[in-house]
Design a protein around this motif. Structure first.
Motif, short mmCIF file in Angstrom:
data_model
loop_
_atom_site.label_atom_id
_atom_site.label_comp_id
_atom_site.label_asym_id
_atom_site.label_seq_id
_atom_site.Cartn_x
_atom_site.Cartn_y
_atom_site.Cartn_z
N UNK A 10 0.85 -1.20 0.00
CA UNK A 10 0.00 0.00 0.00
C UNK A 10 0.88 1.24 0.00
N UNK A 11 0.34 2.31 -0.58
CA UNK A 11 1.09 3.57 -0.62
C UNK A 11 0.21 4.78 -0.35
N UNK A 12 -1.01 4.54 0.09
CA UNK A 12 -1.92 5.64 0.39
C UNK A 12 -2.79 6.05 -0.79
N UNK A 13 -2.60 5.42 -1.94
CA UNK A 13 -3.38 5.78 -3.12
C UNK A 13 -4.72 5.05 -3.15
N UNK A 36 0.06 -6.28 5.34
CA UNK A 36 0.20 -5.07 4.56
C UNK A 36 1.61 -4.53 4.72
N UNK A 37 2.17 -4.01 3.64
CA UNK A 37 3.47 -3.36 3.71
C UNK A 37 3.31 -1.99 3.05
N UNK A 38 3.77 -0.96 3.74
CA UNK A 38 3.68 0.40 3.21
C UNK A 38 4.93 0.65 2.38
N UNK A 65 5.67 6.89 6.28
CA UNK A 65 4.93 5.79 6.91
C UNK A 65 3.91 6.32 7.91
N UNK A 66 4.23 7.42 8.59
CA UNK A 66 3.32 7.96 9.60
C UNK A 66 2.17 8.75 8.99
N UNK A 67 2.28 9.08 7.70
CA UNK A 67 1.23 9.81 7.02
C UNK A 67 -0.03 8.95 6.98
N UNK A 68 -1.19 9.53 7.29
CA UNK A 68 -2.42 8.73 7.25
C UNK A 68 -2.69 8.22 5.84
#
Length: 82
Positions: A10-13, A36-38, A65-68
Motif C-alpha cells: 500500500x502507498x496511500x493511493x 500489509x506493507x507500506x 509511513x506515519x502519514x495517514x
C-alpha cells in the motif's frame, strides 16, 4: 497447495485501497492471513541531482509511513506473524 499469507503493498493511493479490498476478500475466501506493507517511491521523495544521506532518507521514509492512508479501511481482525 495452500496460500497461508497474502502480502499487499500500500502507498496511500486509491488504487492501493482497492488492492486491499480485493486482496482481503481473496484471502478470506482462501482462509489466508493478510499482511500489509507500506511502500515509498524514492523517486518522489528524493531529488536525484543532490543525493541524500542514508540517515536522512530513512527519516523521510519514516515520515511517509506515519502519514495517514486515506481510503484504506483498517482490517477487522488482527494479523499475526506465524
Amino acid at each position: 497447495m495452500s496460500i497461508r499469507k497474502i502480502l499487499i503493498a500500500v502507498d496511500g493511493s486509491s488504487l492501493a485501497a482497492h488492492a486491499v479490498e480485493v486482496g482481503s476478500e481473496f484471502a478470506r475466501s482462501l482462509g489466508s492471513d493478510v499482511a500489509l506493507i507500506y511502500v515509498v517511491d524514492p523517486a518522489k521523495t528524493v531529488m536525484a541531482e543532490g543525493g541524500v544521506p542514508a540517515a536522512e532518507l530513512m527519516q523521510l521514509a519514516e515520515q511517509d509511513m506515519r502519514r495517514p492512508s486515506i481510503g484504506i479501511n483498517r482490517p477487522t481482525t488482527a494479523v499475526e506473524d506465524r
